[in-house]
Design an enzyme around this catalytic site. Structure first.
Site, PDB file in Angstrom:
ATOM      1  N   TYR A 124      -5.152  14.984  10.340  1.00 43.45           N
ATOM      2  CA  TYR A 124      -3.878  15.158   9.637  1.00 43.45           C
ATOM      3  C   TYR A 124      -3.311  16.572   9.745  1.00 43.45           C
ATOM      4  O   TYR A 124      -2.346  16.906   9.066  1.00 43.45           O
ATOM      5  CB  TYR A 124      -4.047  14.758   8.158  1.00 43.45           C
ATOM      6  CG  TYR A 124      -4.174  13.265   7.980  1.00 43.45           C
ATOM      7  CD1 TYR A 124      -5.229  12.571   8.565  1.00 43.45           C
ATOM      8  CD2 TYR A 124      -3.253  12.544   7.239  1.00 43.45           C
ATOM      9  CE1 TYR A 124      -5.366  11.209   8.418  1.00 43.45           C
ATOM     10  CE2 TYR A 124      -3.377  11.171   7.091  1.00 43.45           C
ATOM     11  CZ  TYR A 124      -4.438  10.512   7.687  1.00 43.45           C
ATOM     12  OH  TYR A 124      -4.567   9.156   7.538  1.00 43.45           O
ATOM     13  N   ASP A 233      -7.945   2.548   1.059  1.00 45.90           N
ATOM     14  CA  ASP A 233      -7.037   1.390   0.985  1.00 45.90           C
ATOM     15  C   ASP A 233      -7.852   0.102   1.025  1.00 45.90           C
ATOM     16  O   ASP A 233      -7.581  -0.846   0.281  1.00 45.90           O
ATOM     17  CB  ASP A 233      -6.034   1.378   2.153  1.00 45.90           C
ATOM     18  CG  ASP A 233      -4.733   2.101   1.824  1.00 45.90           C
ATOM     19  OD1 ASP A 233      -4.794   3.110   1.093  1.00 45.90           O
ATOM     20  OD2 ASP A 233      -3.664   1.667   2.295  1.00 45.90           O
TER      21      ASP A 233
END
Ligand code: NAI
Ligand code: MG
Length: 332
Positions: A124, A233
């Site tokens: 990221y 998630d």
């Protein structure tokens, strides 16, 4: 006096964040709030996804709550996801994501784990490039410093919850330098903090399988940025889905609560957004940033009692309002 920077963001962010702020105001009558902007809408209006004033407000308040932002899935000149910018600019190096069984909405009981996701580096860092020969390259950065910082938080959270097991998730068989550095740095910090006996490891692919097969066996998981994004998630299926999954971006003396879900453009404006993820994110600020576990327990109990009484979370066009009213009424 406690201060809270409120960043509603885009889409359903603006629908669920006020519910969480209402809950915090009830629990902390002297709470002072200030609003700040971030996200795609803000970028379109002002040319900046995270204006300097938002960073200043967050630094001054120390605590913040963030809804969600929309990000296009193609490159737009000058735009980078606002939440990534906030995490990096504010050194929010750790992302804490609890997953537990709730009455009625969880597909399975007895699940209670926390995923600690490294929040500042990995894939990221956003260093992607084309090399002109049909190759797209993304750099993945792992540092000893960030890995140790995450492990220090891990030791802190392990002590707070009297952890029985700490699982380091990586892919060091394929990425021995980057994942190896993460694993070895974390192991060293945990050994110094006296947690060696509780530590084990999983390769990320098998961890994904076991999170589906037998989630009860996990207690504390620590992993790198992208793996943590994906596994959290996946795991939040067990707490009742994205609408129930909270997180805390956590730095030194600063924390930004954030539901795991995005801006949900498919339901924005319909009144169907579930505010539980935002409410439970507010509970994380109470527990870990303000060190007020009794108030965090009160908020989480209000959620559990509401779910038990309601028997569902699908209230159609009145989902946000019905859940907000139901939880706030049970705060006592
Ligand atoms: P999403 O989390 O916004 O939505 C995924 C699915 O879950 C949708 O069907 C949505 O309706 C449902 N959902 C999400 N939150 C819900 C809630 N509170 N109550 C009821 N249903 C809920 O993810 P998606 O669709 O992949 O992304 C939409 C936008 O959000 C994109 O622009 C993406 O970049 C952004 N995003 C932002 C994040 C953030 O700000 N932290 C995180 C993830 C995505
Ligand atoms: Mg995610």
């Amino acid at each position: 006096m406690k201060r809270l920077c409120v960043i509603a963001g885009d889409g359903i962010g603006a629908e669920v964040v006020p519910v969480a702020v209402d809950a915090l105001r009830r629990l902390l009558p002297d709470l002072a709030t200030e609003s700040a902007e971030a996200g795609w809408g803000c970028f379109e209006r002002s040319g900046s996804a995270v204006p300097e004033a938002t960073l200043t407000s967050m630094r001054a308040c120390g605590a913040g709550i963030f809804g969600a932002v929309s990000s296009p899935s193609h490159a737009v000149a000058g735009y980078r996801s606002a939440i990534l910018t906030l995490r990096q600019q504010l050194s929010l190096h750790c992302n804490l994501r609890p997953i537990r069984s709730w009455p009625v909405i969880s597909p399975r009981p007895h699940i209670d784990m926390i995923i600690l996701r490294e929040n500042s580096e990995g894939l990221y860092i956003g260093r992607e490039r084309m090399d002109g020969e049909g190759r797209a390259i993304a750099e993945r950065q792992i540092t000893r410093k960030a890995s140790e910082k995450l492990a220090q938080r891990l030791a802190e959270v392990a002590a707070l919850r009297n952890a029985r097991r700490i699982t380091l998730v990586h892919k060091a068989n394929v990425l021995p330098l980057t994942c190896g550095l993460f694993r070895d740095s974390a192991r060293q910090v945990l050994a110094e903090a006296g947690w060696s006996e509780c530590v084990d490891e999983r390769l990320v692919d098998v961890a994904a399988l076991q999170l589906v097969e037998s989630p009860e066996r996990f207690d504390l998981i620590a992993t790198t940025n992208l793996f943590g994004d994906i596994l959290s998630d996946l795991a939040c299926h067990w707490s009742g889905g994205l609408g129930t999954a909270p997180s805390l971006n956590w730095g030194d003396g600063i924390a930004l609560a954030e539901p795991v879900h995005g801006s949900a453009p498919d339901i924005a404006g319909t009144g169907r957004a579930n505010p539980l993820a935002a409410l439970l994110s507010a509970a994380l600020l109470l527990r870990y940033y303000w060190h007020l576990p009794a108030l965090a327990d009160r908020l989480e109990s209000a959620v559990a009692n509401f779910l038990q009484d309601a028997g569902t979370v699908d209230f159609g066009d009145r989902t946000t309002r019905t859940i907000a009213d139901g939880v706030l009424a049970r705060l006592g």
